[in-house]
Write a protein that holds these residues in place. Structure first.
Motif, PDB file in Angstrom:
ATOM      1  N   THR A  51      25.979  16.796  63.648  1.00  0.00           N
ATOM      2  CA  THR A  51      27.247  17.230  63.260  1.00  0.00           C
ATOM      3  C   THR A  51      28.291  16.263  63.806  1.00  0.00           C
ATOM      4  O   THR A  51      29.362  16.275  63.056  1.00  0.00           O
ATOM      5  CB  THR A  51      27.493  18.753  63.626  1.00  0.00           C
ATOM      6  N   LEU A  76      26.683  21.707  59.813  1.00  0.00           N
ATOM      7  CA  LEU A  76      27.803  21.338  58.935  1.00  0.00           C
ATOM      8  C   LEU A  76      27.126  21.012  57.455  1.00  0.00           C
ATOM      9  O   LEU A  76      26.519  20.122  57.205  1.00  0.00           O
ATOM     10  CB  LEU A  76      28.392  20.096  59.653  1.00  0.00           C
ATOM     11  N   THR A 131      31.363  24.714  58.591  1.00  0.00           N
ATOM     12  CA  THR A 131      30.750  24.459  59.543  1.00  0.00           C
ATOM     13  C   THR A 131      30.233  26.198  60.004  1.00  0.00           C
ATOM     14  O   THR A 131      30.915  26.951  60.397  1.00  0.00           O
ATOM     15  CB  THR A 131      31.376  23.791  60.752  1.00  0.00           C
ATOM     16  N   VAL A 161      32.651  19.904  64.129  1.00  0.00           N
ATOM     17  CA  VAL A 161      33.120  21.032  63.339  1.00  0.00           C
ATOM     18  C   VAL A 161      34.242  20.471  62.213  1.00  0.00           C
ATOM     19  O   VAL A 161      34.954  19.872  62.614  1.00  0.00           O
ATOM     20  CB  VAL A 161      33.835  22.116  64.123  1.00  0.00           C
TER      21      VAL A 161
END
Length: 362
Positions: free
Chosen positions: A207, A226, A244, A342
């Motif tokens: 991510t 994600l 996310t 995120v």
């Protein structure tokens, strides 16, 4: 206001009103979709050249014979079936027009450039003409979306939202990134989208990679996943949405803390969207929130970008936002040392009444 049937002609005529002189030369070869060609003619055909004079009403299409009938429907004055869309017929036409300026997709950032050999030949035959990039006025026109464009953007956002919800429902430990990506692609097709691209599907430490390609990595317990669904289109107008998720349902601990901070930035940016604002200004709103928490170094790029016929439509970050503009907002934090990234991304439309979120929501 122009109708859906007359919108392309209206756009060409409007360009004649706001650009001094010259000709617009648009070309599509074997592969890349030519955004400006479609925007000004409605054509999405291969091996196509279009000449639009800005000094008079001359317009012509040069196209391979199999697509001749489709080209006629575009409504330009002259349509020529030719074996080579950048051949002698095009050069003869341009020589006759004697333009002082030829606007085309030109330069290092060109997406659909004319072949270099043709540019050299053109410059030799038209020594008085300056070959230059497409007019800035065309970019400004594309920034303001009409009713049909907005309808397409709403529909592709609906489809992306459905695919995102499906991804949320199935994400679980034991599945691979590619398992989930395949389900997203299937849902996009099933719901009627076209031009499907491989989504960004990243789990755990992946991510933190901005444009991660889905892999066979197995999703683990209690880790971030994600999902970025972008590029699929309806009527050539595209989506770009990111969420996310937690692989085990709900985030806890540090993961939850970071998600809440990104969501706080998302909500703050949403509140600051208004006529007269800029994407640079909105970037500062998010940056200030992250700065207060000492997280600004994990916010790597600007808050968003314009969207339409491309998931990165033309338009600078200092453009003053106006009603009818459509763009993304995507606050994010990437913390590689914590194996945590995120991002929340939605497409928004600035309207007379405020802001309409076309995406999946935070």
């Amino acid at each position: 206001m122009p109708t859906e049937e007359t919108i392309y002609q209206w756009r060409r005529n409007h360009l004649r009103e706001i650009v001094d002189s010259g000709v617009i030369l648009l070309y599509r070869g074997d592969e890349t979709f030519n955004e400006s060609l479609y925007y000004l003619t409605g054509l999405d055909t291969y091996h196509t050249t279009v000449i639009i004079s800005l000094d008079n009403d001359f317009e012509a299409i040069f196209i391979w014979s199999p697509d001749y009938e489709q080209a006629i429907k575009a409504g330009l004055d002259k349509v020529y079936a030719v074996p080579e869309p950048l051949g002698e017929k095009v050069l003869q036409c341009l020589t006759k027009l004697k333009p002082r300026r030829v606007y085309t997709d030109y330069g290092v950032n060109a997406k659909t450039p004319l072949p270099g050999e043709f540019c050299n030949t053109l410059q030799h035959q038209l020594p008085q003409a300056k070959i230059t990039d497409l007019p800035e006025q065309l970019i400004k026109m594309r920034l303001i979306k009409d009713e049909k464009e907005i309808r397409c953007l709403r529909e592709v956002a609906r489809i992306a939202n459905k695919a995102m919800k499906h991804a949320e429902d199935i994400i679980a430990p034991g599945l691979s990134e590619m398992d989930v990506a395949a389900e997203i692609v299937y849902t996009l097709f099933k719901e009627g989208a076209h031009g499907i691209r491989e989504p960004i599907l990243a789990s755990g430490p992946n991510t933190t990679i901005l444009h991660h390609t889905p892999s066979q990595r197995i999703i683990q317990e209690n880790e971030p996943v994600l999902v970025d669904i972008y590029g699929a289109h309806v009527g050539h107008y595209v989506c770009d949405h990111t969420h996310t998720f937690c692989s085990s349902g709900e985030f806890t601990g540090r993961n939850k803390e970071i998600l809440e901070v990104v969501n706080e930035a998302y909500q703050a940016v949403l509140q600051e969207i208004r006529k007269g604002q800029t994407l640079n200004g909105l970037t500062e709103v998010a940056s200030n929130i992250f700065m207060k928490l000492g997280l600004e170094r994990y916010f790597f790029n600007r808050i968003g970008h314009f969207i339409g016929l491309s998931d990165h439509d033309p338009g600078n970050f200092d453009v003053t936002l106006q009603e009818g503009m459509v763009f993304t907002i995507e606050p994010h934090l990437y913390l590689p040392q914590e194996r945590l990234g995120v991002r929340i991304e939605d497409v928004v439309l600035l309207t007379t009444g405020g802001v309409e979120v076309l995406g999946n929501g935070a």
